[in-house]
Motif scaffolding. Structure first.
Motif, PDB file in Angstrom:
ATOM      1  N   ALA A  40       0.861  -1.189   0.000  1.00 30.73           N
ATOM      2  CA  ALA A  40       0.000   0.000   0.000  1.00 30.73           C
ATOM      3  C   ALA A  40       0.893   1.233   0.000  1.00 30.73           C
ATOM      4  O   ALA A  40       2.080   1.163   0.343  1.00 30.73           O
ATOM      5  N   TRP A  41       0.290   2.360  -0.385  1.00 25.23           N
ATOM      6  CA  TRP A  41       1.001   3.647  -0.393  1.00 25.23           C
ATOM      7  C   TRP A  41       0.185   4.689   0.352  1.00 25.23           C
ATOM      8  O   TRP A  41      -1.062   4.676   0.309  1.00 25.23           O
ATOM      9  N   SER A  42       0.887   5.591   1.005  1.00 28.00           N
ATOM     10  CA  SER A  42       0.246   6.705   1.686  1.00 28.00           C
ATOM     11  C   SER A  42      -0.476   7.584   0.674  1.00 28.00           C
ATOM     12  O   SER A  42      -0.224   7.498  -0.540  1.00 28.00           O
ATOM     13  N   PRO A  43      -1.390   8.451   1.121  1.00 29.65           N
ATOM     14  CA  PRO A  43      -2.123   9.291   0.160  1.00 29.65           C
ATOM     15  C   PRO A  43      -1.225  10.120  -0.760  1.00 29.65           C
ATOM     16  O   PRO A  43      -1.546  10.294  -1.941  1.00 29.65           O
ATOM     17  N   GLY A  94      -3.697  -8.652   3.354  1.00 30.21           N
ATOM     18  CA  GLY A  94      -3.861  -7.547   2.409  1.00 30.21           C
ATOM     19  C   GLY A  94      -4.291  -6.262   3.079  1.00 30.21           C
ATOM     20  O   GLY A  94      -4.941  -6.275   4.128  1.00 30.21           O
ATOM     21  N   ALA A  95      -3.978  -5.128   2.437  1.00 29.95           N
ATOM     22  CA  ALA A  95      -4.118  -3.837   3.099  1.00 29.95           C
ATOM     23  C   ALA A  95      -4.726  -2.771   2.199  1.00 29.95           C
ATOM     24  O   ALA A  95      -4.836  -2.932   0.985  1.00 29.95           O
ATOM     25  N   ALA A  96      -5.102  -1.656   2.832  1.00 29.02           N
ATOM     26  CA  ALA A  96      -5.622  -0.468   2.149  1.00 29.02           C
ATOM     27  C   ALA A  96      -5.276   0.750   2.994  1.00 29.02           C
ATOM     28  O   ALA A  96      -4.966   0.622   4.186  1.00 29.02           O
ATOM     29  N   VAL A  97      -5.348   1.925   2.378  1.00 27.10           N
ATOM     30  CA  VAL A  97      -5.031   3.179   3.081  1.00 27.10           C
ATOM     31  C   VAL A  97      -6.201   4.133   2.936  1.00 27.10           C
ATOM     32  O   VAL A  97      -6.829   4.203   1.873  1.00 27.10           O
ATOM     33  N   ASP A  98      -6.510   4.878   4.023  1.00 28.61           N
ATOM     34  CA  ASP A  98      -7.611   5.834   3.963  1.00 28.61           C
ATOM     35  C   ASP A  98      -7.095   7.257   3.779  1.00 28.61           C
ATOM     36  O   ASP A  98      -5.876   7.502   3.711  1.00 28.61           O
ATOM     37  N   THR A  99      -8.021   8.210   3.682  1.00 24.94           N
ATOM     38  CA  THR A  99      -7.646   9.600   3.405  1.00 24.94           C
ATOM     39  C   THR A  99      -6.881  10.246   4.555  1.00 24.94           C
ATOM     40  O   THR A  99      -6.221  11.272   4.359  1.00 24.94           O
ATOM     41  N   ASP A 100      -6.959   9.665   5.756  1.00 25.91           N
ATOM     42  CA  ASP A 100      -6.186  10.162   6.895  1.00 25.91           C
ATOM     43  C   ASP A 100      -4.770   9.617   6.897  1.00 25.91           C
ATOM     44  O   ASP A 100      -3.989   9.940   7.805  1.00 25.91           O
ATOM     45  N   GLY A 101      -4.432   8.788   5.907  1.00 23.50           N
ATOM     46  CA  GLY A 101      -3.109   8.190   5.865  1.00 23.50           C
ATOM     47  C   GLY A 101      -2.969   6.983   6.761  1.00 23.50           C
ATOM     48  O   GLY A 101      -1.851   6.496   6.974  1.00 23.50           O
ATOM     49  N   CYS A 102      -4.081   6.477   7.282  1.00 26.30           N
ATOM     50  CA  CYS A 102      -4.022   5.303   8.150  1.00 26.30           C
ATOM     51  C   CYS A 102      -4.025   4.033   7.305  1.00 26.30           C
ATOM     52  O   CYS A 102      -4.634   3.976   6.236  1.00 26.30           O
ATOM     53  N   TYR A 103      -3.348   3.032   7.804  1.00 27.50           N
ATOM     54  CA  TYR A 103      -3.105   1.771   7.103  1.00 27.50           C
ATOM     55  C   TYR A 103      -3.995   0.693   7.703  1.00 27.50           C
ATOM     56  O   TYR A 103      -3.896   0.365   8.879  1.00 27.50           O
ATOM     57  N   TRP A 104      -4.919   0.185   6.876  1.00 29.08           N
ATOM     58  CA  TRP A 104      -5.835  -0.877   7.287  1.00 29.08           C
ATOM     59  C   TRP A 104      -5.301  -2.211   6.793  1.00 29.08           C
ATOM     60  O   TRP A 104      -4.922  -2.330   5.627  1.00 29.08           O
ATOM     61  N   ILE A 105      -5.315  -3.225   7.662  1.00 31.41           N
ATOM     62  CA  ILE A 105      -4.829  -4.524   7.242  1.00 31.41           C
ATOM     63  C   ILE A 105      -5.710  -5.631   7.801  1.00 31.41           C
ATOM     64  O   ILE A 105      -6.212  -5.533   8.927  1.00 31.41           O
ATOM     65  N   CYS A 106      -5.928  -6.657   6.985  1.00 28.84           N
ATOM     66  CA  CYS A 106      -6.692  -7.819   7.436  1.00 28.84           C
ATOM     67  C   CYS A 106      -5.834  -8.651   8.380  1.00 28.84           C
ATOM     68  O   CYS A 106      -4.689  -8.980   8.054  1.00 28.84           O
ATOM     69  N   ALA A 107      -6.405  -8.986   9.521  1.00 28.17           N
ATOM     70  CA  ALA A 107      -5.736  -9.844  10.489  1.00 28.17           C
ATOM     71  C   ALA A 107      -6.156 -11.283  10.211  1.00 28.17           C
ATOM     72  O   ALA A 107      -7.144 -11.780  10.759  1.00 28.17           O
ATOM     73  N   ASN A 108      -5.428 -11.932   9.328  1.00 31.63           N
ATOM     74  CA  ASN A 108      -5.713 -13.312   8.953  1.00 31.63           C
ATOM     75  C   ASN A 108      -5.510 -14.214  10.170  1.00 31.63           C
ATOM     76  O   ASN A 108      -4.505 -14.102  10.876  1.00 31.63           O
TER      77      ASN A 108
END
Length: 297
Positions: free
Chosen positions: A159-162, A209-223
Motif C-alpha cells: 500500500a502507499w500513503s495518500p 492484504g491492506a488499504a489506506v484511507d484519506t487520513d493516511g491510516c493503514y488498514w490490514i486484514c488480520a488473517n
C-alpha cells in the motif's frame, strides 16, 4: 474490539482464497479473485448480480488499466487480461517471472500512486517456510525490474500513503508477521530506508492484504484473527473491527464516496459447515478510502 456495522455478504459464493478486491467507479462494480479456483469475480452493485471469468492459471492479484482491462500477477508471469469474453479471460503475457517454477507464484500486488505496477512472489507451501519471495516493479516502458526486495516468506500488505511518499509491505508468514514502511521516491519508484512499522505477533492475526484511507491510516486484514486493524501513520493501532470470518484476506475501499470497505476471505476447508469462511463482505468502517491508480499500458 469494535463490532462491525452495516455489514452484508455479497453473492452466495464462497471463495477458497478470495483476494485483491477492487472497486470500479465506472462500472459500479466490485472485482476480486479466487486464487486456487483460477477465477476473477465481479459483483455489479446496480443489479446485485455476480459473475466470474476463468483463467488458465492461478491469478493472485489484479489492477485496472487506463485502457479498460486488467494487469494481473499469476503463476508464470504478469499478464494483461481482457474480460470481454463470456467465460474465459483473454490473456496476454506481458513478462515471464524470471524464476518461474512449480510451487512459486505471484501473490499480493497493486499500482503505486503514479501507476507503476508492483507485485511480489511467494512459495505456496507455507509449511516449507522458504524465504525466496521477491518484490518487483513493472512498467510498460521499463519492463520488469530486478528484485527490489528479497528474502520474503509470504509477501503481502502492499500500500502507499495518500501522497505516495510512504510504501508499506508485510510478510504474513507465521514466522514473520511483520509490516515495514519505506520512504518512496515518487519520481523513480524507488523505496528506501526500510524500517519496522508493526510487529503483529503481539496482535490478533497475521498481516495480510491492506488499504489506506484519506487520513493516511493503514488498514490490514488480520488473517486468523477475525478482524481488520487500522494503524495510524505512527504505527499505532487505533481501531479494530471484528469480522464474522476467522481468515479475512484483503480489504479495499469503494462504493459511494469510497466509504465502504470490501473484505475477501479464505475458506481453508471447503465443504465444512462454516457460514462465513470464504465469503466476500461489505461494511462501513467509518473512514474514507482513496481510488486506486490505473496502470498505463
Amino acid at each position: 474490539m469494535q463490532a462491525f456495522a452495516n455489514l452484508e455478504a455479497i453473492g452466495n459464493e464462497s471463495c477458497v482464497v478470495g483476494e485483491s478486491p477492487l472497486w470500479s467507479e465506472s462500472q459500479l462494480s466490485w472485482f476480486w479473485v479466487d486464487i486456487p479456483q483460477k477465477r476473477i469475480w465481479k459483483y455489479d452493485t446496480s443489479t446485485q448480480q455476480s459473475r466470474y471469468w476463468n483463467t488458465s492459471e492461478m491469478v493472485a492479484n489484479i489492477a485496472f488499466s487506463a485502457q479498460g482491462d486488467l494487469i494481473a500477477g499469476m503463476e508464470t508471469g504478469l499478464y494483461r487480461l481482457s474480460l470481454n469474453a463470456e467465460i474465459h479471460a483473454v490473456e496476454t503475457l506481458l513478462v515471464a517471472l524470471p524464476e518461474a517454477q512449480p510451487g512459486l507464484r505471484f501473490n499480493d500486488g497493486r499500482c503505486d500512486r503514479q501507476g507503476r505496477y508492483w507485485s511480489g512472489t511467494m512459495w505456496m507451501d507455507m509449511a516449507a517456510a522458504r524465504n525466496i519471495g521477491k518484490l518487483y516493479r513493472y512498467t510498460s516502458h521499463d519492463g520488469l525490474s530486478a528484485p527490489v526486495i528479497d528474502g520474503l516468506l509470504t509477501q503481502n500488505g502492499l500500500a502507499w500513503s495518500p501522497d505516495g511518499r510512504t510504501m508499506y509491505l508485510s510478510d504474513s508468514h507465521p514466522h514473520s508477521q511483520l509490516i515495514w514502511a519505506f520512504d518512496y521516491d515518487t519520481d523513480s519508484g524507488t523505496p528506501s530506508r526500510q524500517r519496522l512499522f508493526a510487529d503483529m505477533k503481539e496482535l490478533p492475526g497475521r498481516p495480510d492484504g491492506a488499504a489506506v484511507d484519506t487520513d493516511g491510516c493503514y488498514w490490514i486484514c488480520a488473517n486468523d484473527g477475525g478482524a481488520v486493524l487500522r494503524f495510524t501513520p505512527q504505527g499505532i493501532v487505533d481501531r479494530q473491527i471484528a469480522l464474522p470470518m476467522k481468515k479475512p484476506a484483503m480489504c479495499s475501499f469503494g462504493g459511494p464516496n469510497y466509504e465502504w470497505m470490501l473484505v475477501t476471505s479464505i475458506n481453508p476447508t471447503p465443504g465444512q459447515n462454516d457460514e462465513w469462511a470464504g465469503k466476500t463482505i461489505l461494511l462501513k468502517p467509518g473512514a474514507q478510502g482513496i481510488a486506486e491508480t490505473d496502470f498505463q499500458f
